[in-house]
Design an enzyme around this catalytic site. Structure first.
Site, PDB file in Angstrom:
ATOM      1  CE1 TYR A 238      -3.551  -2.578   0.493  1.00  0.00           C
ATOM      2  CE2 TYR A 238      -4.664  -0.551   1.132  1.00  0.00           C
ATOM      3  CZ  TYR A 238      -4.718  -1.869   0.734  1.00  0.00           C
ATOM      4  OH  TYR A 238      -5.930  -2.469   0.585  1.00  0.00           O
TER       5      TYR A 238
ATOM      6  CE  LYS B 104       1.444 -17.386  -3.699  1.00  0.00           C
ATOM      7  NZ  LYS B 104       0.554 -18.561  -3.843  1.00  0.00           N
TER       8      LYS B 104
ATOM      9  CG  ASP C 108      -2.534 -19.825  -2.555  1.00  0.00           C
ATOM     10  OD1 ASP C 108      -1.950 -19.833  -1.439  1.00  0.00           O
ATOM     11  OD2 ASP C 108      -2.093 -20.454  -3.544  1.00  0.00           O
TER      12      ASP C 108
ATOM     13  CG  ASP D  36     -13.898  -6.742   1.860  1.00  0.00           C
ATOM     14  OD1 ASP D  36     -13.681  -6.075   2.885  1.00  0.00           O
ATOM     15  OD2 ASP D  36     -14.323  -6.250   0.795  1.00  0.00           O
TER      16      ASP D  36
ATOM     17  CG  ASP E  86      -8.144  -4.639   1.296  1.00  0.00           C
ATOM     18  OD1 ASP E  86      -9.087  -4.128   1.933  1.00  0.00           O
ATOM     19  OD2 ASP E  86      -8.058  -4.602   0.054  1.00  0.00           O
TER      20      ASP E  86
HETATM   21  C1  IPM Z   1     -10.475  -1.157   3.715  1.00  0.00           C
HETATM   22  C2  IPM Z   1     -10.717  -0.530   2.368  1.00  0.00           C
HETATM   23  C3  IPM Z   1      -9.557   0.388   2.042  1.00  0.00           C
HETATM   24  C4  IPM Z   1      -8.290  -0.443   2.010  1.00  0.00           C
HETATM   25  C5  IPM Z   1      -9.735   1.169   0.746  1.00  0.00           C
HETATM   26  C6  IPM Z   1     -11.020   1.966   0.736  1.00  0.00           C
HETATM   27  C7  IPM Z   1      -8.552   2.057   0.439  1.00  0.00           C
HETATM   28  O1  IPM Z   1     -10.892  -1.512   1.414  1.00  0.00           O
HETATM   29  O2  IPM Z   1     -10.364  -0.413   4.704  1.00  0.00           O
HETATM   30  O3  IPM Z   1     -10.407  -2.382   3.782  1.00  0.00           O
HETATM   31  O4  IPM Z   1      -7.966  -1.046   0.992  1.00  0.00           O
HETATM   32  O5  IPM Z   1      -7.605  -0.510   3.027  1.00  0.00           O
HETATM   33 MG    MG Z   2     -10.971  -3.480   2.158  1.00  0.00          MG
END
Ligand code: IPM
Ligand code: MG
Length: 368
Positions: free
Chosen positions: A146, A196, A228, A256, A252
């Site tokens: 990042y 990884k 993975d 999710d 990240d």
């Molecule tokens: C998160 C989001 C952010 C990230 C984006 C919006 C930049 O996806 O907080 O997980 O990738 O960290």
């Molecule tokens: Mg995210």
């Protein structure tokens, strides 16, 4: 005796941010009177709305407010309206990432909790999530791909080449690993570290450093998974995980995935913490794991639970108000158990009913 006083920078942002934030503020107000603490709420612009009103996604005034606060309560930023702006001025890159970096918020804790009464909302086969689960994702937040340099698009002859750089210092891996092991000590004493290492040099250093840190926590059981494979194992057997430790990008993605397995992004809170201030307290930014959800913004139907649970994390980690935080968590849990469901978690199950954002807020307030 006067009440204890905490200053909170409230950055609601875009999309559903302001709608769910309004519910979190109602909860904070109730906590203030029930627990005799004072909260000074300083609302500031961030993200797309800040671009519209000040031409900057993170105005100086907002940053200044955050610098003079005890914590930041964040909503969400971004939306289609600002997606075609130059990359560095977009809400995400121009506000969220700089806030994380500016305040050194390297530890992102994302609890993925599937309540036993909400397993129906999970898209995973019922027998795999029966009884619910509780996994804590500890994501490194200020390093890795990042932020590594160089980060640019170069011209090579007649084609363009994009470069992002993944860099981790040993010290960065060490400090986030310590957060994960400390968290595991207060939970089920298991850490699964994600890398990884079969491809990336970063993975090799990550694994070796995490091993080294683990020797200081002999009670905690450590295992390593390639990212993975982890993506697959989390779907196959989510109940067997306790703490996941991941570099920025992998965290990240997996957080999710974990949010969805748990039922809905609308239920999941997160905290981004800096170095400990002592007494187990941190400066931190607290935000729902879901985004600004432009598809449902403005309709008053978003799930406010993630924002409310984020406020609870703030009381816990930045103010040390453990009783108040426990009370909020319990109120949310009881509200869900009583059958209240916003659209994202509504499955038509017997004994449940569909509510909108304020109705969910009302129910949680009355359970508090
Ligand atoms: C998160 C989001 C952010 C990230 C984006 C919006 C930049 O996806 O907080 O997980 O990738 O960290
Ligand atoms: Mg995210």
């Amino acid at each position: 005796m006067s009440n204890k006083e905490y200053k909170i920078s409230v950055l609601s942002g875009d999309g559903i941010g302001p709608e769910v934030m309004a519910e979190a503020i109602r909860i904070i107000d109730k906590v203030s009177s029930d627990f005799n603490v004072d909260f000074i709420i300083d609302e500031q612009l961030v993200g797309g709305i800040a671009i519209d009103e000040t031409s900057s996604p993170l105005p100086d005034q907002t940053l200044n407010s955050c610098e003079h606060s005890d914590a930041i309560l964040f909503g969400s930023v971004g939306g289609p309206k600002w997606e075609s702006l130059p990359p560095d001025t977009q809400p995400e890159r121009g506000a969220l990432l700089p806030l994380r970096k500016h305040f050194g918020l390297f530890a992102n804790l994302r609890p993925s909790i599937c309540f036993p009464s909400l397993t129906n909302a999970s898209p995973i086969r019922a027998d795999l999530v029966e009884g619910g689960f509780d996994v804590l994702c500890v994501r490194e937040l200020t390093g890795g791909i990042y932020f590594g340099e160089p980060k640019e698009i170069q011209n090579h002859g007649d084609e363009r080449v994009a470069i992002d750089t993944m860099v981790y210092k040993e010290s960065e891996i060490e400090r986030i690993a310590c957060v994960a092991f400390e968290a595991a000590m207060g939970r089920n004493k298991r850490v699964t570290s994600i890398d990884k290492a079969n491809v990336l040099r970063n993975g090799i250093l990550w694994r070796e450093t995490v091993e080294k840190v683990s020797s200081k926590y002999p009670e905690v059981e450590l295992d390593h998974l390639y990212v993975d494979n982890a993506a697959m194992q989390l779907i196959r057997r989510p109940r067997e995980f306790d703490v996941l430790l991941a570099p920025n990008l992998f965290g990240d993605i997996l957080s999710d995935e974990m949010a969805m397995i748990a039922g809905s992004l609308g239920m999941l809170a997160s905290s981004s913490l800096g170095q400990s201030l002592g007494n187990g307290l941190y400066f931190g930014m607290y935000e729902p794991s879901g985004g600004s959800a432009p598809d449902i913004a403005g309709q008053g139907i978003a799930n406010p639970c993630a924002q409310i649970l984020s406020a609870s994390l703030m009381l816990r980690y930045s103010f040390g108000l453990t009783d108040a935080a426990n009370a909020i968590d319990l109120a949310v849990r009881n509200t869900i158990d009583a059958g209240y469901r916003t659209g994202d978690i509504f499955t038509n199950e017997e004994g449940t009913h569909r509510v909108n954002t304020t109705e969910m807020g009302d129910a949680i307030l009355s359970n508090l």
